[in-house]
Motif scaffolding. Structure first.
Motif, mmCIF file in Angstrom:
data_model
loop_
_atom_site.group_PDB
_atom_site.id
_atom_site.type_symbol
_atom_site.label_atom_id
_atom_site.label_comp_id
_atom_site.label_asym_id
_atom_site.label_seq_id
_atom_site.Cartn_x
_atom_site.Cartn_y
_atom_site.Cartn_z
ATOM 1 N N ASN A 1 0.838 -1.220 -0.071
ATOM 2 C CA ASN A 1 0.162 0.013 0.090
ATOM 3 C C ASN A 1 0.830 1.161 -0.030
ATOM 4 O O ASN A 1 1.583 1.664 1.090
ATOM 5 C CB ASN A 1 -1.064 0.170 1.249
ATOM 6 N N VAL A 2 1.094 2.079 -1.141
ATOM 7 C CA VAL A 2 1.511 3.353 -1.370
ATOM 8 C C VAL A 2 0.760 4.290 -0.755
ATOM 9 O O VAL A 2 -0.654 4.255 -0.651
ATOM 10 C CB VAL A 2 1.835 3.582 -2.590
ATOM 11 N N PHE A 3 1.314 5.161 0.009
ATOM 12 C CA PHE A 3 0.388 6.424 0.448
ATOM 13 C C PHE A 3 -0.524 6.928 -0.352
ATOM 14 O O PHE A 3 -0.056 7.181 -1.652
ATOM 15 C CB PHE A 3 1.455 7.366 0.967
ATOM 16 N N SER B 1 17.644 11.815 -1.767
ATOM 17 C CA SER B 1 17.399 11.350 -3.261
ATOM 18 C C SER B 1 16.451 10.382 -3.608
ATOM 19 O O SER B 1 16.072 10.079 -4.724
ATOM 20 C CB SER B 1 19.112 11.120 -3.816
ATOM 21 N N GLU B 2 16.094 9.471 -2.521
ATOM 22 C CA GLU B 2 15.441 8.311 -2.736
ATOM 23 C C GLU B 2 14.010 9.173 -3.281
ATOM 24 O O GLU B 2 13.327 8.492 -4.049
ATOM 25 C CB GLU B 2 15.019 7.464 -1.556
ATOM 26 N N ARG B 3 13.560 9.953 -2.517
ATOM 27 C CA ARG B 3 12.444 10.567 -2.661
ATOM 28 C C ARG B 3 12.571 11.747 -3.797
ATOM 29 O O ARG B 3 11.538 11.959 -4.882
ATOM 30 C CB ARG B 3 11.595 11.208 -1.556
ATOM 31 N N GLY B 4 13.748 12.321 -3.794
ATOM 32 C CA GLY B 4 13.856 13.682 -4.659
ATOM 33 C C GLY B 4 13.472 14.942 -3.656
ATOM 34 O O GLY B 4 12.425 14.714 -3.171
ATOM 35 N N LEU C 1 11.732 6.838 -6.007
ATOM 36 C CA LEU C 1 12.100 5.713 -6.635
ATOM 37 C C LEU C 1 12.204 4.563 -5.330
ATOM 38 O O LEU C 1 12.517 3.276 -5.652
ATOM 39 C CB LEU C 1 13.337 5.523 -7.169
ATOM 40 N N VAL C 2 11.999 4.982 -4.182
ATOM 41 C CA VAL C 2 12.148 4.157 -3.118
ATOM 42 C C VAL C 2 10.661 4.362 -2.447
ATOM 43 O O VAL C 2 10.314 5.519 -1.978
ATOM 44 C CB VAL C 2 12.845 4.278 -2.101
ATOM 45 N N LEU C 3 9.676 3.225 -2.438
ATOM 46 C CA LEU C 3 8.314 3.493 -1.954
ATOM 47 C C LEU C 3 8.360 2.838 -0.571
ATOM 48 O O LEU C 3 8.944 1.976 -0.298
ATOM 49 C CB LEU C 3 7.564 2.825 -2.702
ATOM 50 N N PHE D 1 10.273 -0.294 -1.141
ATOM 51 C CA PHE D 1 10.284 -1.172 -2.316
ATOM 52 C C PHE D 1 10.743 -0.071 -3.474
ATOM 53 O O PHE D 1 10.411 0.769 -3.790
ATOM 54 C CB PHE D 1 9.131 -2.022 -2.785
ATOM 55 N N SER D 2 11.630 -0.847 -4.194
ATOM 56 C CA SER D 2 12.131 0.051 -5.448
ATOM 57 C C SER D 2 11.724 -0.777 -7.076
ATOM 58 O O SER D 2 12.356 -1.787 -7.013
ATOM 59 C CB SER D 2 13.589 0.484 -5.443
#
Length: 408
Positions: free
Chosen positions: A30-32, A79-82, A89-91, A100-101
């Motif tokens: 489940n992504v936000f 950098s994972e989120r930006g 790229l990392v959820l 998870f990427s």
């Protein structure tokens, strides 16, 4: 001089397949919900009329590079989120926190993808990544500053190693530095990637310095960089990357722009320059200023004007610029337009080179902010007034500019 042109397009059916695979998450993951809606919109990027924004163009570039067999490693502050929530790229599973990427499980990948958030210790991280790249030359290694001026704290590494390592020790590097840059009223500490410092160090073909105006150009320059890693032409890449332009529709790319072609050191403003004999003024600019100008252009009123975007500032595309400027038989004025103060930005570097390219004894003049000790205004309202003045000067026929413009 410069990197030879390399075809870097990826067939559209492959891009479409990759885009679909990037949105395949583990069952029950489940992504936000707000982020999920944003990412799911990317499904439409390859539909009729679809557009690819900066973040998706980058992800597709990374995915295609590891599919080609070149490892990718990206580190930086958030950098994972930006920094601007553009990458993701990392959820994170919204209930359990599990990570998870999609690039770690991409079906067609033939090489690894690695991404890490790093601490605010720029000198340490740049030094490590430079060393990593030197000893793993087959890997596309990228370091990203949270804001471009955070690179200040790594200046010793740029001076001693990244810029001069090849000249001093024959040490090759293809390190990529992503430096968010652009004047948007955020004040002195979050506006400038200090492009002038990298241009001061630019010599002997030691690195590439670029400030891009389209997501397609970003896609192609990343793929070009990956393509030269094991070649004699390899060199570091300094990129002034966008902030507000990350989601700008003018910057977004049509899918076909990623499927064909290559990186272009100079881009011509669409809908201008179609009647060369009518062009009397050429405006040269780079990066965000290119888009600010593009959004104010009215082709039916600006037939006397053409705009050339200098996407690759070093190595400077001298011969290409000579050819383009020479194609306007009634050219009377050439202007360089920038948002940085006159003693910063690219002006000091490009002025003599543009003059060398100019036909019939013409000399380039300047539109922009005056010389300053601080990179930017602290008041957003003053910023807006200054930015509007610069753009108005560039697009108004009666404004003459000149090298006096911007002096104290």
């Amino acid at each position: 001089m410069g990197i030879p042109q390399i075809e870097t397009g990826v067939p559209i059916e492959i891009l479409r397949k990759i885009n679909s695979e990037l949105l395949n998450w583990p069952e029950g993951f489940n992504v936000f919900n707000k982020l999920e809606k944003i990412l799911q919109r990317r499904k439409d990027a390859f539909s009729k009329g679809g557009k690819i924004d900066w973040g998706l163009a980058e992800t597709l570039a990374f995915a295609s590079i590891i599919t080609d067999g070149t490892p990718v490693r990206l580190t930086g502050q958030d950098s994972e989120r930006g920094t601007f929530a553009q990458r993701n790229l990392v959820l994170h599973e919204s209930e359990t926190g599990e990570q998870f990427s999609p690039l770690h499980v991409l079906p067609g990948a033939k090489a690894s993808f690695s991404i890490h958030n790093s601490p605010l210790s720029e000198a340490a991280v740049v030094g490590f990544e430079y060393g990593y790249n030197v000893f793993a030359p087959e890997t596309l290694v990228l370091w990203e500053a949270q804001y471009g001026d955070f690179a200040n704290a790594a200046q010793v590494l740029f001076d001693q190693f990244v810029a001069a390592g090849r000249a001093k020790w024959g040490q090759k590097s293809g390190l990529v530095m992503l430096l968010p840059h652009g004047y948007e009223g955020q004040g002195p500490e979050h506006s400038s990637g200090r492009v002038e410092r990298f241009l001061t160090l630019a010599a002997e073909n030691n690195w590439t310095v670029a400030n891009l105006s389209s997501a397609a150009q970003y896609f192609h320059i990343l793929r070009r960089q990956a393509a030269i890693l094991r070649k004699e032409a390899v060199r570091p890449l300094v990129l002034m990357t966008p902030k507000s332009l990350l989601r700008n529709t003018t910057v977004a790319a049509d899918p076909q722009q990623l499927a064909e072609g290559s990186f272009k050191p100079i881009i011509e403003q669409p809908e201008l320059g179609g009647q060369p004999e009518k062009v009397e003024r050429v405006v040269l600019c780079t990066g965000k200023m290119s888009i600010d100008i593009a959004e104010k252009i009215q082709p039916e009123e600006h037939g006397w004007l053409h705009v050339l975007r200098i996407e690759e500032i070093y190595p400077f595309p001298l011969e290409q610029l000579k050819e383009k400027l020479g194609s306007y038989p009634n050219l009377k004025e050439i202007f360089w337009v920038q948002e940085e103060p006159k003693n910063m930005g690219a002006w000091t570097f490009v002025e003599p080179r543009i003059n060398e390219a100019a036909p019939n004894g013409l000399e380039v003049s300047y539109f922009g902010r005056r010389r300053r000790s601080s990179p930017a205004e602290g008041d957003p309202n003053i910023h807006k007034l200054e930015q509007a003045r610069i753009i108005n000067d560039a697009l108004t026929r009666t404004n003459g500019g000149g090298n006096e413009n911007g002096r104290d």
